[in-house]
Design a protein around this motif. Structure first.
Motif, mmCIF file in Angstrom:
data_model
loop_
_atom_site.group_PDB
_atom_site.id
_atom_site.type_symbol
_atom_site.label_atom_id
_atom_site.label_comp_id
_atom_site.label_asym_id
_atom_site.label_seq_id
_atom_site.Cartn_x
_atom_site.Cartn_y
_atom_site.Cartn_z
ATOM 1 N N HIS A 1 -4.240 33.791 55.848
ATOM 2 C CA HIS A 1 -4.662 34.653 56.949
ATOM 3 C C HIS A 1 -3.742 34.576 58.157
ATOM 4 O O HIS A 1 -3.993 35.254 59.152
ATOM 5 C CB HIS A 1 -6.084 34.258 57.401
ATOM 6 N N THR A 2 -2.719 33.749 58.119
ATOM 7 C CA THR A 2 -1.900 33.540 59.308
ATOM 8 C C THR A 2 -0.589 34.296 59.211
ATOM 9 O O THR A 2 -0.132 34.678 58.127
ATOM 10 C CB THR A 2 -1.616 32.047 59.500
ATOM 11 N N CYS A 3 0.008 34.502 60.363
ATOM 12 C CA CYS A 3 1.356 35.081 60.433
ATOM 13 C C CYS A 3 2.366 34.006 60.878
ATOM 14 O O CYS A 3 3.458 33.922 60.333
ATOM 15 C CB CYS A 3 1.388 36.250 61.424
ATOM 16 N N ALA A 4 1.971 33.222 61.864
ATOM 17 C CA ALA A 4 2.817 32.132 62.338
ATOM 18 C C ALA A 4 2.557 30.895 61.471
ATOM 19 O O ALA A 4 1.595 30.849 60.685
ATOM 20 C CB ALA A 4 2.518 31.833 63.808
ATOM 21 N N ASP B 1 -4.747 28.255 62.433
ATOM 22 C CA ASP B 1 -3.958 29.435 62.102
ATOM 23 C C ASP B 1 -4.167 30.471 63.198
ATOM 24 O O ASP B 1 -5.043 30.328 64.054
ATOM 25 C CB ASP B 1 -4.356 29.993 60.728
ATOM 26 N N ASP B 2 -3.365 31.529 63.176
ATOM 27 C CA ASP B 2 -3.485 32.589 64.178
ATOM 28 C C ASP B 2 -3.997 33.882 63.563
ATOM 29 O O ASP B 2 -3.700 34.969 64.049
ATOM 30 C CB ASP B 2 -2.130 32.823 64.866
ATOM 31 N N GLY B 3 -4.766 33.758 62.483
ATOM 32 C CA GLY B 3 -5.279 34.937 61.797
ATOM 33 C C GLY B 3 -6.429 35.597 62.539
ATOM 34 O O GLY B 3 -6.727 35.281 63.701
ATOM 35 N N ARG C 1 -8.292 40.950 49.299
ATOM 36 C CA ARG C 1 -6.926 40.473 49.111
ATOM 37 C C ARG C 1 -6.771 39.917 47.701
ATOM 38 O O ARG C 1 -7.605 39.175 47.199
ATOM 39 C CB ARG C 1 -6.584 39.398 50.140
#
Length: 486
Positions: free
Chosen positions: A397-400, A419-421, A445
């Motif tokens: 779920h994260t990008c970073a 996380d940053d999701g 997903r």
């Protein structure tokens, strides 16, 4: 000449006790069963109500018999003491009159006491009616013995024309005179016989009454247990939610019913959980199996125009999904089998375990651990799986890069995975720890799991005496694991 045979060495001595020939001590059928064993077996086969009533009745019978015996003894001693005091008082009064020289020629005794006044030579000078005026009730040595003993004694009155057993007391007077006082013991014997007859008839009646009362009281006491039995018979596979009746009285049966109901609730919960697990597992297994079957059927139906490399990759992907699901189910089964306890308890250095566990993720995960050791007690493999499941869930779920941090806080080791999701709504943050729970975004997903990762995390952490929860990271989501330091 006949042979002499010693005892125990006769012709049949060696046959006794051999196979097929029962010994005299053996019970019926040669099994050696003793009557006491049969009686004990018969007693054990009786109902609890019967055994309790019989035991209570036996104790009551012994108590009543002892009480009756003691009562007769106390009553007899009391009556004898009363007679002894009476004849002693009459003898004292007579001694006083004799010493004062005021003895009447015709002595009387209103209470029936027999009196004889003897001079120093043993001749009777005064006597009450009904008493022999020539022969003393006691001869000289006997009178001396009674005077020396200082208490009354029994005397058979038949030789003196008195058809009763007598209680006799002798006192000394002035001028060598003696006073003999006697009283029939028949009234005491009559009182004791009457009391004995009353007890002989009343005690069995009282025992029967008490046994009946015990039977009724024990029956009422065991009634809640019978209700529990009937309630247990009514609980079937189709009525698992039913509970046993709980009596109003706060007694041992109430505690038993409460404990059994709590056990039934746990069993029902475990059964429901097991059924849900089987149902959800079957649902999760159906999708990859159906995908594998479809791909293989298409490939076999059109072998010429099929890209076998692509088909193999698709089948492998579905097989890996099945393998992960099987591993997760096996991990949950092992946790359930251990009853919420870790597989082993040994020192685990989290400051070393955390970097090693996330090393395979490379730059996708950043790690921050303290300089000093952070040690907990538990199983290193299970704790490593906790961290891997949390990081895998965050990476979906994260990008970073995912941030993993370990620190010691008071008596706990605190491990966070951030996380940053898009995060998880607060109402769903507890629900995602249930088995086979996936939010809609996760279901959409392709790389989403079967919903067992967080369930394994929570149960493993609980088995190690810790706690886990999700909180808002603004932006993103933070998983916080607390474990007690060793």
């Amino acid at each position: 000449m006949s042979a002499v045979t010693e005892p125990g060495t006769g012709p049949d001595t060696g046959l006794r006790g051999r196979a097929g020939v029962p010994s005299p001590a053996a019970g019926p059928g040669g099994t050696g069963a003793q009557p006491g064993g049969r009686a004990a077996g018969l007693w054990r086969r009786r109902s609890l109500r019967f055994r309790l009533t019989a035991a209570a009745s036996a104790v009551l019978a012994v108590a009543l018999a002892v009480s009756a015996y003691v009562m007769i003894g106390v009553l007899g001693n009391a009556l004898i003491t009363t007679i002894d005091e009476s004849i002693y008082q009459r003898a004292r009064d007579t001694v006083s009159l004799a010493d004062a020289g005021r003895l009447p020629d015709q002595m009387t005794s209103p209470d029936g006491t027999l009196l004889q006044v003897l001079d120093a030579t043993g001749r009777i000078t005064h006597a009450t009616p009904g008493t022999d005026r020539l022969v003393p009730l006691l001869d000289g040595p006997a009178r001396a013995a009674v005077i020396g003993a200082g208490r009354a004694r029994f005397l058979d009155g038949k030789p003196y024309g008195i058809p009763h057993l007598l209680r006799v007391r002798v006192l000394s007077a002035d001028h060598g005179r003696t006073v003999v006082a006697a009283r029939p013991f028949s009234e005491v014997q009559t009182s004791l016989a009457t009391a004995g007859h009353v007890l002989l008839i009343g005690t069995p009646l009282l025992l029967v009454l008490l046994a009946g009362a015990s039977w009724m009281i024990i029956g009422r006491t065991l009634r809640p247990i019978a209700a529990l039995r009937r309630g247990a018979e009514e609980i079937t596979d189709t009525a698992r939610s039913r509970r046993l009746p709980v009596p109003e009285a706060r007694d041992e049966v109430h505690s038993l019913a409460t404990t059994l109901n709590a056990m039934l609730a746990r069993l029902e919960k475990a059964d429901s959980r097991q059924r849900a697990l089987v149902s959800d597992a079957a649902h999760e297994l159906r999708s990859p199996l159906a995908s594998i079957r479809l791909q293989l059927e298409v490939a076999l139906g059109h072998p010429g125009g099929q890209d076998w490399q692509e088909t193999a990759e698709g089948v492998l992907e579905d097989t890996m999904r099945l393998s992960r699901l099987a591993e997760d189910l096996l991990a949950l089964a092992r946790l359930d089998e251990r009853g919420g306890r870790p597989a082993r308890r040994e020192p685990v250095e989290l400051d070393r375990l955390v970097p090693q566990a996330v090393e395979r993720y490379g730059g996708g995960v950043t790690v921050k651990v303290p300089d000093g050791p952070v040690t907990v007690a538990g199983d290193a493999l299970d704790l490593g799986r906790v961290l891997v499941n949390l990081v895998d869930n965050a990476l979906r779920h994260t990008c970073a890069p995912v941030r993993v941090e370990l620190r010691a806080e008071g008596a706990d080791a605190v491990l966070t995975v951030t996380d940053d999701g898009p995060g998880i709504p607060e109402p769903d943050r507890e629900r995602v720890f249930d088995r086979f729970t996936r939010l809609d975004s996760a279901r959409s997903r392709d790389e989403g799991g079967a919903g067992l990762g967080l369930a394994i995390v929570r149960e493993t952490v609980h088995a190690h005496g810790g706690a886990v929860h999700l909180e808002d990271a603004a932006p993103g989501l933070r998983a916080v694991v607390r474990l007690p330091l060793s």
